[in-house]
Design a protein around this motif. Structure first.
Motif, mmCIF file in Angstrom:
data_model
loop_
_atom_site.group_PDB
_atom_site.id
_atom_site.type_symbol
_atom_site.label_atom_id
_atom_site.label_comp_id
_atom_site.label_asym_id
_atom_site.label_seq_id
_atom_site.Cartn_x
_atom_site.Cartn_y
_atom_site.Cartn_z
ATOM 1 N N PHE A 25 11.082 34.835 18.818
ATOM 2 C CA PHE A 25 11.052 35.754 19.951
ATOM 3 C C PHE A 25 10.214 36.983 19.651
ATOM 4 O O PHE A 25 9.630 37.577 20.562
ATOM 5 N N GLY A 26 10.135 37.355 18.377
ATOM 6 C CA GLY A 26 9.212 38.420 18.020
ATOM 7 C C GLY A 26 7.779 38.037 18.331
ATOM 8 O O GLY A 26 7.003 38.846 18.856
ATOM 9 N N ALA A 27 7.425 36.777 18.022
ATOM 10 C CA ALA A 27 6.078 36.294 18.323
ATOM 11 C C ALA A 27 5.840 36.221 19.820
ATOM 12 O O ALA A 27 4.755 36.544 20.320
ATOM 13 N N MET A 28 6.857 35.798 20.559
ATOM 14 C CA MET A 28 6.698 35.662 22.007
ATOM 15 C C MET A 28 6.559 37.016 22.701
ATOM 16 O O MET A 28 5.859 37.142 23.711
ATOM 17 N N ASN A 29 7.205 38.030 22.163
ATOM 18 C CA ASN A 29 7.215 39.338 22.832
ATOM 19 C C ASN A 29 6.238 40.341 22.241
ATOM 20 O O ASN A 29 6.082 41.445 22.767
ATOM 21 N N ARG A 74 25.521 28.622 24.116
ATOM 22 C CA ARG A 74 26.270 29.408 23.143
ATOM 23 C C ARG A 74 25.536 30.665 22.687
ATOM 24 O O ARG A 74 26.177 31.581 22.159
ATOM 25 N N TYR A 75 24.220 30.705 22.838
ATOM 26 C CA TYR A 75 23.428 31.783 22.265
ATOM 27 C C TYR A 75 22.427 32.305 23.291
ATOM 28 O O TYR A 75 22.114 31.633 24.265
ATOM 29 N N GLY A 76 21.891 33.483 23.015
ATOM 30 C CA GLY A 76 20.816 34.013 23.829
ATOM 31 C C GLY A 76 21.102 35.400 24.360
ATOM 32 O O GLY A 76 22.251 35.849 24.425
ATOM 33 N N SER A 77 20.022 36.076 24.731
ATOM 34 C CA SER A 77 20.111 37.423 25.295
ATOM 35 C C SER A 77 18.902 37.641 26.191
ATOM 36 O O SER A 77 17.799 37.181 25.871
ATOM 37 N N ARG A 78 19.099 38.332 27.280
ATOM 38 C CA ARG A 78 18.008 38.531 28.229
ATOM 39 C C ARG A 78 16.822 39.252 27.594
ATOM 40 O O ARG A 78 15.669 38.997 27.962
ATOM 41 N N SER A 79 17.083 40.139 26.625
ATOM 42 C CA SER A 79 15.992 40.893 26.006
ATOM 43 C C SER A 79 15.014 39.978 25.270
ATOM 44 O O SER A 79 13.826 40.299 25.159
ATOM 45 N N GLU A 80 15.499 38.855 24.769
ATOM 46 C CA GLU A 80 14.623 37.925 24.053
ATOM 47 C C GLU A 80 13.610 37.261 24.977
ATOM 48 O O GLU A 80 12.573 36.782 24.524
ATOM 49 N N TYR A 81 13.908 37.249 26.256
ATOM 50 C CA TYR A 81 13.071 36.536 27.221
ATOM 51 C C TYR A 81 12.261 37.475 28.099
ATOM 52 O O TYR A 81 11.840 37.111 29.196
ATOM 53 N N ALA A 82 12.013 38.682 27.575
ATOM 54 C CA ALA A 82 11.150 39.606 28.308
ATOM 55 C C ALA A 82 9.788 38.991 28.579
ATOM 56 O O ALA A 82 9.181 39.218 29.630
#
Length: 290
Positions: A25-29, A74-82
């Motif tokens: 997610f660091g790479a994606m964002n 089970r996992y995830g957060s909206r901030s990861e999918y900015a």
């Protein structure tokens, strides 16, 4: 050359998503122009929020997309999918990235109730941010695709919020599980409970002709959620007379199809999702043609 190096770097990261989520997610964002999200609480009693990404300009017919992420329920957060919210907003779509409660607290169907409440909130408030509530779409990847597909096929979830599947303009399911019985993974069994209850978790069991149009996207190299899931749902929707387009991406795996939102050369996910949303008429227009 620099793009090629980045491309190979990202492809190498994709299989490690489950164990190295922060890297993925660091790479994606990373490296995106700053686009501020507007955060709103859609279910105060559960402290559930969504992030709103507005397009640069809007009109009376600006479509609205609610995005639900995956993570095995089970996992995830909206901030990861900015990166998803920013990408869709850049194509002219008012986008809301939605948090929901994950298992084991609550287990199924708690997250379906959350998703229905998010739809109700979007219907009530999207116009405040420049969106057309008659052009409300659901988009989901992996477990998120299951959530939106079940919401659009099993009508009782939306009915609890005074809505019905045909109040949605359309659904985009990306690499989703829709027909995945029997369950064998203990962690997934924990999500869906007793075996006697498993059939009510399957979107294919509820297709009856009252669904909105669907776009299904699946990589043929996906070995986490097998493409047969999309094949089964497409078959059921088509038999019920529902408009459905199933796009098969040769060789793509489960995470590269998601990375296509950030890096379109990795996968045409953004292009095909935006094309479907931007070309599909609103609910009122669709009803007038029937």
């Amino acid at each position: 050359m620099r793009f090629q190096l980045r491309r190979f770097f990202l492809i190498g990261l994709l299989p490690m998503l489950c164990s190295c989520q922060s890297i993925f997610f660091g790479a994606m964002n990373a490296g995106r122009a700053s686009t501020s999200a507007i955060t709103r609480t859609y279910a105060p009693d559960r402290d559930l929020k969504l992030d709103i990404y507005r397009p640069a300009s809007s009109s009376a017919s600006t479509p609205v997309a609610l995005f639900f992420y995956g993570g095995s329920w089970r996992y995830g957060s909206r901030s990861e999918y900015a990166f998803v919210g920013k990408a869709l907003a850049a194509t002219g779509i008012l986008t809301m990235v939605v948090d929901y409660r994950t298992a084991p607290q609550p287990a199924f169907p708690g997250f379906e109730a959350d998703a229905a409440d998010a739809v109700r909130w979007a219907r009530d408030h999207a116009s405040e941010f420049g969106g057309d509530v008659q052009r409300l779409f659901l988009v989901g990847h992996s477990a998120g695709a299951h959530i939106v597909a079940l919401l659009a096929t099993d009508a009782h979830y939306l009915a609890a919020d005074g809505l019905k599947p045909r109040d949605l303009a359309g659904v985009v399911g990306i690499a989703g599980p829709y027909d995945f019985l029997p369950l064998t993974d203990p962690k997934i069994i924990e999500v869906f409970g007793a075996e006697s209850e498993w059939p009510v978790s399957q979107p294919v069991n509820f297709v009856d002709g009252d669904e909105p149009p669907f776009l299904l996207l699946h990589g043929q190299g996906d070995r986490i959620v097998w493409p047969r899931n999309s094949e089964a749902l497409e078959k059921k929707l088509r038999a019920a007379g529902i408009a459905v387009n199933y796009l098969r991406y040769p060789s793509l795996g489960h995470f590269r199809i998601l990375a296509g939102f950030r890096y379109p050369r990795l996968a045409p996910t953004l292009r095909d999702t935006a094309a479907f949303i931007n070309s599909t008429p609103g609910v009122a227009a669709s009803k007038s043609r029937q």
